[in-house]
Design a protein around this motif. Structure first.
Motif, PDB file in Angstrom:
ATOM      1  N   VAL A 188       0.842  -1.197   0.000  1.00  0.00           N
ATOM      2  CA  VAL A 188       0.000   0.000   0.000  1.00  0.00           C
ATOM      3  C   VAL A 188       0.878   1.248   0.000  1.00  0.00           C
ATOM      4  CG1 VAL A 188      -1.703   1.329   1.302  1.00  0.00           C
ATOM      5  CG2 VAL A 188      -1.931  -1.160   1.128  1.00  0.00           C
ATOM      6  N   GLY A 189       1.971   1.214   0.756  1.00  0.00           N
ATOM      7  CA  GLY A 189       2.883   2.350   0.791  1.00  0.00           C
ATOM      8  C   GLY A 189       3.486   2.654  -0.571  1.00  0.00           C
ATOM      9  N   ILE A 190       3.939   1.610  -1.276  1.00  0.00           N
ATOM     10  CA  ILE A 190       4.493   1.808  -2.614  1.00  0.00           C
ATOM     11  C   ILE A 190       3.426   2.381  -3.548  1.00  0.00           C
ATOM     12  CG2 ILE A 190       5.135   0.514  -4.695  1.00  0.00           C
ATOM     13  CD1 ILE A 190       7.517   1.054  -3.092  1.00  0.00           C
ATOM     14  N   LEU A 191       2.207   1.868  -3.438  1.00  0.00           N
ATOM     15  CA  LEU A 191       1.116   2.361  -4.287  1.00  0.00           C
ATOM     16  C   LEU A 191       0.878   3.851  -4.054  1.00  0.00           C
ATOM     17  CD1 LEU A 191      -1.169   1.805  -6.288  1.00  0.00           C
ATOM     18  CD2 LEU A 191      -2.618   1.176  -4.347  1.00  0.00           C
ATOM     19  N   LEU A 192       0.927   4.294  -2.806  1.00  0.00           N
ATOM     20  CA  LEU A 192       0.725   5.713  -2.503  1.00  0.00           C
ATOM     21  C   LEU A 192       1.845   6.571  -3.101  1.00  0.00           C
ATOM     22  CD1 LEU A 192      -0.511   5.674   1.216  1.00  0.00           C
ATOM     23  CD2 LEU A 192      -1.858   6.005  -0.872  1.00  0.00           C
ATOM     24  N   VAL A 193       3.077   6.071  -3.021  1.00  0.00           N
ATOM     25  CA  VAL A 193       4.204   6.827  -3.582  1.00  0.00           C
ATOM     26  C   VAL A 193       4.054   6.954  -5.098  1.00  0.00           C
ATOM     27  CG1 VAL A 193       6.699   6.851  -3.938  1.00  0.00           C
ATOM     28  CG2 VAL A 193       5.769   6.184  -1.712  1.00  0.00           C
ATOM     29  N   VAL A 194       3.702   5.851  -5.751  1.00  0.00           N
ATOM     30  CA  VAL A 194       3.523   5.874  -7.205  1.00  0.00           C
ATOM     31  C   VAL A 194       2.369   6.796  -7.597  1.00  0.00           C
ATOM     32  CG1 VAL A 194       2.892   4.481  -9.214  1.00  0.00           C
ATOM     33  CG2 VAL A 194       4.539   3.600  -7.547  1.00  0.00           C
ATOM     34  N   LEU A 195       1.260   6.713  -6.883  1.00  0.00           N
ATOM     35  CA  LEU A 195       0.112   7.569  -7.187  1.00  0.00           C
ATOM     36  C   LEU A 195       0.459   9.042  -6.978  1.00  0.00           C
ATOM     37  CD1 LEU A 195      -2.883   5.568  -5.640  1.00  0.00           C
ATOM     38  CD2 LEU A 195      -2.349   5.920  -8.065  1.00  0.00           C
ATOM     39  N   ALA A 196       1.222   9.343  -5.937  1.00  0.00           N
ATOM     40  CA  ALA A 196       1.613  10.729  -5.683  1.00  0.00           C
ATOM     41  C   ALA A 196       2.453  11.270  -6.835  1.00  0.00           C
ATOM     42  CB  ALA A 196       2.391  10.817  -4.370  1.00  0.00           C
ATOM     43  N   GLY A 197       3.395  10.453  -7.322  1.00  0.00           N
ATOM     44  CA  GLY A 197       4.226  10.896  -8.436  1.00  0.00           C
ATOM     45  C   GLY A 197       3.428  11.084  -9.706  1.00  0.00           C
ATOM     46  N   ALA A 198       2.534  10.145  -9.999  1.00  0.00           N
ATOM     47  CA  ALA A 198       1.733  10.239 -11.216  1.00  0.00           C
ATOM     48  C   ALA A 198       0.775  11.423 -11.155  1.00  0.00           C
ATOM     49  CB  ALA A 198       0.959   8.946 -11.426  1.00  0.00           C
ATOM     50  N   ALA A 199       0.173  11.673  -9.986  1.00  0.00           N
ATOM     51  CA  ALA A 199      -0.794  12.764  -9.857  1.00  0.00           C
ATOM     52  C   ALA A 199      -0.135  14.128  -9.966  1.00  0.00           C
ATOM     53  CB  ALA A 199      -1.521  12.647  -8.514  1.00  0.00           C
ATOM     54  N   ALA A 200       1.145  14.205  -9.626  1.00  0.00           N
ATOM     55  CA  ALA A 200       1.837  15.494  -9.661  1.00  0.00           C
ATOM     56  C   ALA A 200       2.292  15.883 -11.060  1.00  0.00           C
ATOM     57  CB  ALA A 200       3.042  15.452  -8.724  1.00  0.00           C
ATOM     58  N   GLN A 201       2.144  14.972 -12.025  1.00  0.00           N
ATOM     59  CA  GLN A 201       2.672  15.235 -13.360  1.00  0.00           C
ATOM     60  C   GLN A 201       1.951  16.390 -14.038  1.00  0.00           C
ATOM     61  OE1 GLN A 201       3.113  11.854 -15.897  1.00  0.00           O
ATOM     62  NE2 GLN A 201       3.151  13.077 -17.741  1.00  0.00           N
ATOM     63  N   ARG A 202       2.740  17.240 -14.695  1.00  0.00           N
ATOM     64  CA  ARG A 202       2.194  18.313 -15.522  1.00  0.00           C
ATOM     65  C   ARG A 202       2.896  18.246 -16.873  1.00  0.00           C
ATOM     66  NH1 ARG A 202      -0.834  17.735 -12.187  1.00  0.00           N
ATOM     67  NH2 ARG A 202      -1.788  19.247 -10.769  1.00  0.00           N
ATOM     68  N   GLY A 203       2.765  19.266 -17.689  1.00  0.00           N
ATOM     69  CA  GLY A 203       3.314  19.270 -19.042  1.00  0.00           C
ATOM     70  C   GLY A 203       4.769  18.890 -19.083  1.00  0.00           C
ATOM     71  N   GLY A 204       5.144  18.104 -20.084  1.00  0.00           N
ATOM     72  CA  GLY A 204       6.490  17.571 -20.141  1.00  0.00           C
ATOM     73  C   GLY A 204       7.429  18.215 -21.122  1.00  0.00           C
ATOM     74  N   ARG A 205       6.992  19.108 -21.985  1.00  0.00           N
ATOM     75  CA  ARG A 205       7.897  19.697 -22.969  1.00  0.00           C
ATOM     76  C   ARG A 205       8.512  20.974 -22.408  1.00  0.00           C
ATOM     77  NH1 ARG A 205       8.287  20.017 -28.771  1.00  0.00           N
ATOM     78  NH2 ARG A 205       6.590  18.520 -28.940  1.00  0.00           N
ATOM     79  N   ARG A 206       9.795  21.123 -22.631  1.00  0.00           N
ATOM     80  CA  ARG A 206      10.471  22.327 -22.199  1.00  0.00           C
ATOM     81  C   ARG A 206      10.339  23.395 -23.264  1.00  0.00           C
ATOM     82  NH1 ARG A 206      16.341  21.951 -20.577  1.00  0.00           N
ATOM     83  NH2 ARG A 206      15.752  23.951 -19.730  1.00  0.00           N
ATOM     84  N   ALA A 207      10.067  24.606 -22.843  1.00  0.00           N
ATOM     85  CA  ALA A 207      10.014  25.723 -23.782  1.00  0.00           C
ATOM     86  C   ALA A 207      11.431  26.183 -24.076  1.00  0.00           C
ATOM     87  CB  ALA A 207       9.216  26.874 -23.180  1.00  0.00           C
ATOM     88  N   PRO A 208      11.702  26.649 -25.319  1.00  0.00           N
ATOM     89  CA  PRO A 208      13.032  27.151 -25.644  1.00  0.00           C
ATOM     90  C   PRO A 208      13.386  28.324 -24.742  1.00  0.00           C
ATOM     91  CG  PRO A 208      11.742  26.796 -27.625  1.00  0.00           C
ATOM     92  CD  PRO A 208      10.803  26.658 -26.479  1.00  0.00           C
TER      93      PRO A 208
END
Length: 289
Positions: free
Chosen positions: A245-265
């Motif tokens: 359950v602890g690992i699942l919470l860590v993975v979910l926290a990382g996935a939920a925090a994701q935002r746009g992935g492309r860097r602007a010049p």
């Protein structure tokens, strides 16, 4: 991620011979030699403003390697990775424009508590401390790698920073490995160096040139789960239901925090090719990951 965690799991055998510090030093030294063979260090392209990031990245890499190996000597691999993951996750939350993202490191911390199960009275404080130090270093590593990757293309910068990392680890690694260097130990170290640092560090350098620290940190949300899986398969470290359950919470926290992935010049100085010192093509900075 697979290369990093497999390299970590397989390093446990070498650590039993030369210790975590000795293993870190041998792996980084072998990795430095490999990078120097693959790429010519771009010393002529190094400007004064580049010196501090290059030195910082090298020293940070050495410290993180020693700290993480010291952690997995004492606590399960999946637990160590989850604690270390708090570093990039915190970077992701701080750099995010969404204030709600600040809740995700807290959720991951709850997962870490479930992983360490302190109520059982068996928590290994030195192991947790080394993993926490690795977390601080990993967060710094992401920011420094992005900055260095903006200036140097390919793996040329790694032919500078990995030798610095090896020299940093040598301070504690040489005394640990002294008198235990045999041919099998050296051959094993070279093989482990390919898994870590050569392959993953080169891929991370390329990825961070195209992504924000937020995206990079949170896309690695699966790494604690990979660490847990390889700890089970390679090291026979069986997690409890609470730890799952602890690992699942860590993975979910990382996935939920994701935002746009492309860097602007950015209007930074043009990056240079590590091997020939030529300006990089504009498309190299904005190509999709």
């Amino acid at each position: 991620m697979l290369s990093v965690q497999l390299g970590a799991a397989l390093s446990v055998g070498l650590m039993s011979v030369v210790g975590p510090a000795g293993t870190a030093w041998l792996r980084l030294t072998a990795g430095a030699v490999i990078f120097l063979v693959l790429a010519r260090p771009p010393f002529r392209s190094v400007r004064r403003r580049d010196v501090a990031p290059l030195l910082g990245l090298g020293v940070t890499t050495g410290l993180v390697t020693v700290a993480f190996l010291s952690a997995i000597e004492r606590i399960p691999l999946g637990t160590a990775v989850a604690i270390e993951f708090l570093g990039p996750l915190t970077v992701a939350a701080i750099r995010s424009r969404n204030r709600r993202s600040l809740a995700w490191p807290g959720l991951a911390l709850v997962g870490v508590v479930l992983l360490t199960e302190p109520w059982r009275g068996e928590i290994n404080l030195p192991g947790v401390g080394f993993a926490a130090l690795a977390a601080l270093g990993w967060g710094s590593y992401i920011l420094l790698t992005q900055r260095v990757g903006d200036r140097f293309t390919g793996v040329g910068a790694l032919s500078i920073t990995i030798p610095i990392a090896a020299a940093t680890a040598a301070i504690v690694g040489i005394p640990s490995a002294a008198g235990r260097l045999t041919l099998p130990v050296l051959v094993t170290a070279v093989g482990l160096a390919v898994l870590l640092p050569v392959l993953p560090y080169a891929l991370e350098m390329l990825a961070l040139r195209r992504m924000t620290p937020t995206a990079f940190g949170t896309l690695m949300a699966l790494e604690p789960a990979i660490g847990l899986l390889l700890g089970l398969v390679v090291l026979h470290q069986t997690p409890s239901p609470t730890q799952l359950v602890g690992i699942l919470l860590v993975v979910l926290a990382g996935a939920a925090a994701q935002r746009g992935g492309r860097r602007a010049p950015e209007p930074d100085p043009e990056p240079v090719h590590a091997d020939v010192g030529l300006p990089a093509e504009p498309s190299e900075r904005t190509a999709p990951s």
